[in-house]
Design an enzyme around this catalytic site. Structure first.
Site: not given
Length: 382
Positions: A25, A107, A129, A131, A157, A166, A253, A277, A280
């Site tokens: 990961y 995060s 951070q 989202y 972000t 992924r 970001k 990122h 990713r």
């Protein structure tokens, strides 16, 4: 005892000690991983000018990022599931960052919560951070929790409106909760240090979400909530909305394009992070270090420009600074150190990067970060 002298040494040790699904990961990109690899390889194309007979005494790597003094222009990047690389991982990384005098960024998708970090670092300021999610009431509560925890900057972000594919995560069954296949169970059994740490901590789920969102009392419902929350309708009006509610330093970001950089300036960002990122999300996108000079030329006089992606050494930090960055972020080097040796491993990663930064700056004839510019680089290599 393995002698640790490079970030690569830490990576190799982490690979031995962290279960495959969590190591993969951290150490992977989307689709063909071309952007993930380019983030690192494009740094190698840039060459330094070696200078001699220059007074190298009295060197310092000290600088500032969004007005905050830092011992070197490096912050720990926000990385999801950090607490699955090592038990209580975010707490350990935050402690290492505090001791080293650099910012730690937590995060939204962390295992340890905002409150955990504040409590375990004696309310030392850190960055959070964020989202943008569909549940705006939850976002408002996160902002208030970050403010109560003395966060000194909010890192917003923007490049995860939809999740990049992924392949390693799919093959390993990495989800929330992780799929405990026989292969995964057997692999975990070969990592006794990791297993012992996880048995002795209560922090195994998304700490910023569990207990803060109704209807997420079990891992199944938590998974359903998380998968439906990333907002594909995200727009610049959301940035302005968050800026207004936060009121403090706002770092945006996920910028790779000059037009987006200008829009970030217009919507009140105090700094931007040139970032893909970590390779990713959009595979085939430009590497961060390749995009950096264009962004600096476009908005570098109007806003502080930072960058992340591909940094594996202090030399990489110096190259980014020479190309106009005012700060850099490390994600994988921190994760490798954490997976390898816990808090001591994160500290070792920071020591390695700092020493490489200091020595390379000296070899290039500079003694302070403010004097670092494109003149330390060989023309035609960047």
């Amino acid at each position: 005892m393995m002698i640790i002298t490079t970030i690569e040494d830490l990576r190799q040790l982490a690979q031995k000690r962290v279960p495959r699904m969590f190591y993969d990961y951290a150490d992977s990109g989307s689709w063909t991983e071309s952007t993930y690899r380019a983030n690192e390889s494009d740094f190698q194309k840039i060459k330094f000018r070696q200078r001699v007979a220059v007074n190298m005494s009295g060197r310092t790597t000290a600088s500032t990022m969004v007005g905050q003094p830092v011992s070197m222009p490096v912050a720990i990047a926000p990385t999801g599931l950090t607490g699955m690389q090592h038990a209580d991982g975010e707490i350990l990384a935050a402690r290492a960052a505090k001791a080293f005098g650099i910012p730690f960024t937590l995060s939204t998708m962390s295992i340890c919560s905002i409150e955990d970090i504040a409590t375990k670092t004696d309310n030392h300021p850190f960055w959070f951070q964020l989202y943008v999610m569909r549940d705006k009431a939850f976002i408002e509560r996160l902002i208030e929790r970050a403010r109560a925890a003395h966060c000194s900057a909010l890192v917003l972000t923007l490049d995860l409106q939809v999740l990049g594919q992924r392949h390693k995560d799919i093959r390993n069954g990495l989800s929330a909760p992780p799929k405990l296949t026989m292969a995964n169970i057997l692999n975990m059994a070969t990592k006794p240090r990791w297993c012992w740490g996880m048995l002795n901590t209560k922090r195994r789920f998304f700490g910023n979400i569990v207990g803060h969102v109704s209807g997420t009392g079990d891992m199944g419902s938590l998974s359903d909530w998380v998968s439906g929350q990333f907002d594909p309708e995200l727009s610049w009006s959301d940035v302005a909305w968050i800026k207004e509610r936060w009121g403090g330093k706002l770092i945006v970001k996920g910028i790779l394009d000059e037009e987006d950089a200008r829009l970030a300036v217009q919507h009140g960002a105090d700094a931007i992070v040139v970032s893909n990122h970590g390779g990713r999300q959009l595979d085939g996108a430009m590497s961060s270090i390749q995009a950096l000079p264009r962004i600096v030329d476009a908005v570098g006089q109007d806003i502080e420009v930072h960058m992340d992606g591909g940094i594996r050494s202090g030399q990489d930090v110096l190259k980014a600074m020479a190309l106009g960055a005012k700060g850099t972020y490390i994600g994988r080097p921190m994760l490798y150190g954490l997976g390898a040796m816990g808090e001591a491993g994160v500290t070792r990663a920071l020591e390695i990067i700092h020493k490489e930064l200091d020595l390379t700056m000296a070899f290039c004839g500079r003694t302070e970060m403010a004097a670092v510019d494109k003149e330390i680089l060989l023309r035609g290599t960047y």
